[in-house]
Design an enzyme around this catalytic site. Structure first.
Site, PDB file in Angstrom:
ATOM      1  N   CYS A   1      51.999  32.943 125.630  1.00  0.00           N
ATOM      2  CA  CYS A   1      52.834  33.444 126.717  1.00  0.00           C
ATOM      3  C   CYS A   1      52.768  32.489 127.907  1.00  0.00           C
ATOM      4  CB  CYS A   1      52.348  34.830 127.132  1.00  0.00           C
ATOM      5  SG  CYS A   1      53.185  35.523 128.569  1.00  0.00           S
TER       6      CYS A   1
ATOM      7  N   CYS B   1      50.902  33.696 132.581  1.00  0.00           N
ATOM      8  CA  CYS B   1      49.695  33.309 133.313  1.00  0.00           C
ATOM      9  C   CYS B   1      49.315  31.888 132.908  1.00  0.00           C
ATOM     10  CB  CYS B   1      48.528  34.237 132.981  1.00  0.00           C
ATOM     11  SG  CYS B   1      48.785  35.963 133.406  1.00  0.00           S
TER      12      CYS B   1
ATOM     13  N   CYS C   1      50.419  43.921 128.990  1.00  0.00           N
ATOM     14  CA  CYS C   1      50.249  42.743 129.846  1.00  0.00           C
ATOM     15  C   CYS C   1      49.157  43.090 130.848  1.00  0.00           C
ATOM     16  CB  CYS C   1      51.552  42.397 130.561  1.00  0.00           C
ATOM     17  SG  CYS C   1      51.380  41.076 131.785  1.00  0.00           S
TER      18      CYS C   1
ATOM     19  N   GLN D   1      57.350  43.211 147.447  1.00  0.00           N
ATOM     20  CA  GLN D   1      56.217  42.435 146.958  1.00  0.00           C
ATOM     21  C   GLN D   1      55.581  43.121 145.744  1.00  0.00           C
ATOM     22  OE1 GLN D   1      55.178  39.513 147.749  1.00  0.00           O
ATOM     23  NE2 GLN D   1      55.650  39.051 149.882  1.00  0.00           N
TER      24      GLN D   1
ATOM     25  N   ASP E   1      59.347  33.862 156.546  1.00  0.00           N
ATOM     26  CA  ASP E   1      58.821  34.114 155.200  1.00  0.00           C
ATOM     27  C   ASP E   1      59.875  33.631 154.213  1.00  0.00           C
ATOM     28  OD1 ASP E   1      57.573  34.983 152.929  1.00  0.00           O
ATOM     29  OD2 ASP E   1      57.745  37.122 153.353  1.00  0.00           O
TER      30      ASP E   1
ATOM     31  N   CYS F   1      55.022  30.833 150.179  1.00  0.00           N
ATOM     32  CA  CYS F   1      54.694  30.999 148.756  1.00  0.00           C
ATOM     33  C   CYS F   1      54.682  29.660 148.038  1.00  0.00           C
ATOM     34  CB  CYS F   1      55.679  31.959 148.088  1.00  0.00           C
ATOM     35  SG  CYS F   1      57.397  31.405 148.142  1.00  0.00           S
TER      36      CYS F   1
END
Length: 511
Positions: free
Chosen positions: A122, A125, A217, A341, A439, A466
């Site tokens: 996957c 991650c 997950c 978020q 932001d 981010c």
């Protein structure tokens, strides 16, 4: 994680033209020496498809190990700094290459066993094989390195009291860095090439559009897993076909699950290739039966052949069109397409740090650029005299106004438009901000907005980022325009991935 595919038609055309040119020349000319590029690759200290022992000296921004073989750089997915590994070279460029990890000869003390059974397949991650403490250290260093390399800014750490520079704090992590996501967006497919293998649901394998089927997950809340499993099962039982992105046929494209951490409310969104769902009423009934506590079942229609998940039209199949959740003392209404978020625990940490850096006393005028559905704006409004939020997405502004009304907050005003257009208009109306909060998306602030900030000259700027690279670029502009970056607080919003969020306190030099 879904990634766009590169269009290589131009490259193929160029290669074809080169082959045609060579065919038209005499045979003796076709035996000439290799092209300069080929000669460079031939002279490299490593060879494609050969095995080597590599020393891993760092991590790349995508979480891959940065290895050295005879002074040459190889990127090795799954390797960690400090390790000695055996690798096979699979791709070469002039300055670097890519290699497959074959064996770990000397493992790092930071290496752990990834608990997810499909972790290696996957692409969701990237860092489960790294201890959580090491992840937090690496994310802080990633931010510091970008500030120094791209922003040309001096950086000081907690242990560098004697060194002048921007204080980059240790990354704030989670007590429990699992099951933190309140939203899942999962593509649906068929279990075999003959379309008779039942439905599968999961995330795309890294760098592809091949779905890795999953039952759970480990970074999603359990309720989201329940929703995905239920939809996959009942839609399959009813014979509802998955969308095929190559043919454009099939009905069910994605299932989106949203969960209110503090309210327990659940929303199910079915993304469909058309409005008419076979056995719709039976499907809704079976989902309600399989997912106790579901509050909302919606359908979003997307008939475009695109990688974009949501279409323009959303229908309510059962229940409400929103669910509710809270961050701190603020309550939010969340619709199918609302930006909210995904890690509510760390979001509160992030926003409280933004409040600290804003240093509000109750008398300030604050502008919130890129305000979204008003999440930061409403936090700021609790301590400011007035807050003005701007966002280019009209639906988000509708949500922001509704959320302000939901919480009885009256000292906030929202407007739709580009920040670099709306904020100068506010200035002409006599609105002079003491603090500007930004932001932005991953691409960072628009250059015109940075210029507007420099012209408006607020005492303080709070930057929520981010993306460390675009953050560093934008800080350089602000520093050159008369501001000083005081401190940076990394916050781990996305454990076990390479992503890191930051809050940055910025002060005008003459204040």
């Amino acid at each position: 994680m879904m990634k766009s595919k590169n269009n290589r038609r131009g490259g193929k055309g160029a290669q074809a033209g080169s082959r045609t040119d060579r065919r038209e020349q005499p045979f003796s000319n076709r035996q000439s020496s290799p092209t300069p590029a080929a000669a460079v690759l031939r002279d490299l200290p490593v060879t494609k498809n050969e095995d080597y022992i590599a020393e891993i000296v760092g991590l790349g921004h995508d979480g891959e190990g940065v290895g050295r073989v005879n002074g040459f750089t190889l990127f090795v997915q799954g390797a960690l700094p400090g390790e000695k590994v055996r690798v096979k070279v699979v791709k070469l460029k002039k300055q670097y290459g890519y290699a497959k990890l074959l064996d770990i000869l000397e493992p790092s003390a930071d290496r752990v066993d990834a608990p997810c059974p499909i972790y290696k397949q996957c692409g969701g991650c990237q860092l489960q094989h790294m201890s959580y403490e090491a992840q937090l250290r690496w994310k802080r260093q990633l931010v510091a390195d970008n500030l120094e390399r791209i922003g040309k800014l001096a950086v000081a750490g907690p242990g560098d009291a004697a060194r002048e520079g921007i204080l980059v704090h240790p990354t704030i992590g989670m007590d429990d860095p699992w099951r933190y996501r309140n939203k899942a967006q999962v593509p649906i497919g068929h279990g075999g090439p003959d379309m008779e293998g039942g439905l599968i649901a999961g995330f795309y394998a890294q760098g592809s559009h091949r779905i890795i089927d999953m039952e759970a997950c480990l970074i999603q809340h359990e309720q989201n897993d329940d929703v995905v499993r239920a939809v996959k099962r009942v839609a399959g039982e009813l014979g509802i076909r998955a969308y095929n992105e190559e043919t454009g046929r099939g009905m069910l494209r994605h299932v989106v699950a949203r969960y209110g951490f503090n309210t327990g409310e659940i929303m199910v969104v079915l993304i469909t290739n058309g409005e008419s769902i076979p056995h719709r009423d039976e499907l809704v009934g079976l989902i309600r039966e399989a997912v106790p506590g579901v509050t909302s079942i919606c359908q979003n229609v997307n008939t475009q052949q695109t990688n974009v998940i949501f279409g323009d039209r959303t229908l309510v199949l059962w229940g409400r069109d929103v669910i509710y959740d809270t961050i701190g003392d603020i309550r939010f209404a969340i619709s199918a397409r609302s930006f909210y978020q995904v890690n509510p625990v760390q979001t509160e940490v992030l926003y409280r740090k933004a409040l600290d850096f804003a240093a509000l006393t109750g008398e300030e005028v604050v502008i919130d650029a890129y305000c979204g559905i008003g999440t930061i704006s409403l936090f700021l409004a609790q301590r400011a005299r007035n807050v003005y939020g701007v966002e280019i997405v009209g639906e988000a502004i509708d949500d922001a106004r509704a959320n302000a009304a939901l919480n009885g907050i009256r000292n906030v005003q929202f407007e739709t438009g580009a920040a670099e257009v709306v904020i100068p208009a506010w200035r002409q109306q006599g609105i002079a901000p003491d603090v500007i909060v930004v932001d932005p998306p991953r691409k960072g602030c628009d250059a015109a907005l940075l210029e507007t900030i420099l012209e408006m000259r607020p005492e303080r700027v709070v930057y929520v980022s981010c993306n460390p690279s675009t953050l560093a670029r934008d800080l350089r502009v602000l520093e050159d325009g008369g501001y000083r970056t005081v401190e940076v607080q990394p916050v781990d919003m996305f454990p076990h991935t390479v992503h890191v969020e930051c809050v940055i306190g910025i002060q005008r030099i003459d204040t």
